[in-house]
Design a protein around this motif. Sequence first.
Motif, PDB file in Angstrom:
ATOM      1  N   VAL A 152       0.905  -0.620   0.299  1.00 55.51           N
ATOM      2  CA  VAL A 152      -0.393   0.088   0.289  1.00 55.51           C
ATOM      3  C   VAL A 152       1.015   1.378  -0.289  1.00 55.51           C
ATOM      4  N   VAL A 153       0.913   1.912  -0.755  1.00 57.24           N
ATOM      5  CA  VAL A 153       1.225   4.126  -0.769  1.00 57.24           C
ATOM      6  C   VAL A 153      -0.094   4.504  -0.081  1.00 57.24           C
ATOM      7  N   PHE A 154       0.326   5.122   1.272  1.00 59.68           N
ATOM      8  CA  PHE A 154      -0.689   5.587   1.958  1.00 59.68           C
ATOM      9  C   PHE A 154      -0.357   7.460   1.205  1.00 59.68           C
ATOM     10  N   VAL A 155      -1.340   8.580   0.111  1.00 59.23           N
ATOM     11  CA  VAL A 155      -0.731   9.356   0.228  1.00 59.23           C
ATOM     12  C   VAL A 155      -1.805  10.387   1.065  1.00 59.23           C
ATOM     13  N   ASN A 156      -1.497  10.997   2.369  1.00 61.61           N
ATOM     14  CA  ASN A 156      -2.439  11.858   2.731  1.00 61.61           C
ATOM     15  C   ASN A 156      -1.769  13.030   2.353  1.00 61.61           C
ATOM     16  N   CYS A 157      -2.561  14.166   2.555  1.00 60.70           N
ATOM     17  CA  CYS A 157      -2.670  16.185   2.125  1.00 60.70           C
ATOM     18  C   CYS A 157      -3.491  16.607   2.865  1.00 60.70           C
ATOM     19  N   ALA A 158      -2.689  17.592   4.269  1.00 57.46           N
ATOM     20  CA  ALA A 158      -3.253  18.358   4.735  1.00 57.46           C
ATOM     21  C   ALA A 158      -2.800  19.506   4.860  1.00 57.46           C
ATOM     22  N   LYS A 159      -3.107  20.470   5.210  1.00 61.29           N
ATOM     23  CA  LYS A 159      -2.851  22.194   5.213  1.00 61.29           C
ATOM     24  C   LYS A 159      -1.141  22.309   5.855  1.00 61.29           C
ATOM     25  N   ARG A 160      -0.991  21.545   7.190  1.00 61.33           N
ATOM     26  CA  ARG A 160       0.506  22.023   7.472  1.00 61.33           C
ATOM     27  C   ARG A 160       0.469  20.128   8.319  1.00 61.33           C
ATOM     28  N   PRO A 161       1.556  20.171   8.847  1.00 62.93           N
ATOM     29  CA  PRO A 161       2.292  18.643   9.715  1.00 62.93           C
ATOM     30  C   PRO A 161       1.241  18.998  10.439  1.00 62.93           C
ATOM     31  N   SER A 162       1.228  19.338  11.349  1.00 64.99           N
ATOM     32  CA  SER A 162       0.165  19.482  12.970  1.00 64.99           C
ATOM     33  C   SER A 162      -1.454  19.281  12.170  1.00 64.99           C
ATOM     34  N   ASP A 163      -1.615  19.028  11.439  1.00 68.50           N
ATOM     35  CA  ASP A 163      -3.193  18.697  10.880  1.00 68.50           C
ATOM     36  C   ASP A 163      -3.463  17.324  10.265  1.00 68.50           C
ATOM     37  N   ILE A 164      -2.000  16.311   9.905  1.00 66.85           N
ATOM     38  CA  ILE A 164      -2.231  15.322   9.487  1.00 66.85           C
ATOM     39  C   ILE A 164      -3.106  14.792  10.971  1.00 66.85           C
TER      40      ILE A 164
END
Length: 358
Positions: A152-164
């Motif tokens: 699995v390649v797991f991609v997640n996009c967030a506004k900033r690192p603390s929002d992941i």
Amino acid sequence: MSADKISPAVRYWQDDETLECVSVIPEAPDVRTFCFAAPSGALFSYLPGQFLTLELPVPGGPLYRTYTISSSPSRPLSISVTVKAQPGSLGTRWMLDNLVPGMRIKAMGPAGHFTSHHHPAEKYLFISAGSGITPMMSMVTYMYDQGRIPDVVFVNCAKRPSDIIFRERLEHMSSRFEGIELRWVVEQGDRYQPWTGYQGMFNQLMLGLMAPDYLEREVFCCGPEPFMQAVRDALAGLGFDMDHYHQESFQPSLAAEDADATEGDVVPDEDTSAEVEFTVSGVSQKCTETDTILATARNAGLNIPSGCTFGVCGTCKIKKVSGQVHMVHNGGITDDDIADGYVLACCSHPIGKVEVEV
């Protein structure tokens, strides 16, 4: 004495039993995981990626909101949803401000078809943004708990690192199984915390670097509609076979908004009168053919539980006793349900007189 004589019979939760909140876990700014258990001790059975519809007792009457389950069915003692309060949100904000351990609420489901179980593959690519990470968390946790090393390649996009959301838990699983590869993308960094990963908006170049073999993978995508549209465009532009692309959203897509209104045998006419008889309540309400059964019920002072209101979640499924409706849904009801006489109130328009069990 044999084990089957001393072990209690396994019983699974049904949605006629309330859920009891047993813990509230902060995940990120304005994000909480609410963990529920069945007061009876029943276990939970569902597919990873499915959702629940919660009945929230907000002031002014119950509010129905649909949330993807973030826990895994491989851990059946409890069930969790992870929610993010958006500006102006009512239901989610009520949960963050009021739902505490010990409280009980009604829920419907689980339901939904967005699951890797329906699309077995050797390789997966999970792409999400913000709280769209929740079904991916459920699916990858299930794979992890099976003990077999996935790909699995797991991609997640967030506004900033603390929002992941779930970052630490996912990094722990990835550190145990080399087959879980994580790729974080942020729009901007956090002050005092250097960021050395991908930064900017998700694009074709990033996709090629993150998963060079993306053409061989089964793709699951979840997030805001503009984000999913960008992912669809990127994949299509690179020649990806879109039969292997799957998405989940509780917001209307462009395809839903542009659905052919002539689908079916008849076309609802705003100048033609209709009538809906609610057999259980003993109420009959006049309307036009362009009114939905859900809107007609509300005009009659009746409450049909509903979530998305455009035919995705299936919360408003009701039994049609007689008559004809024009229904254009977005996957919230199965062909078997339709054959058994069920319709979705939010996207069903009465043609003439219709009787429903409400």
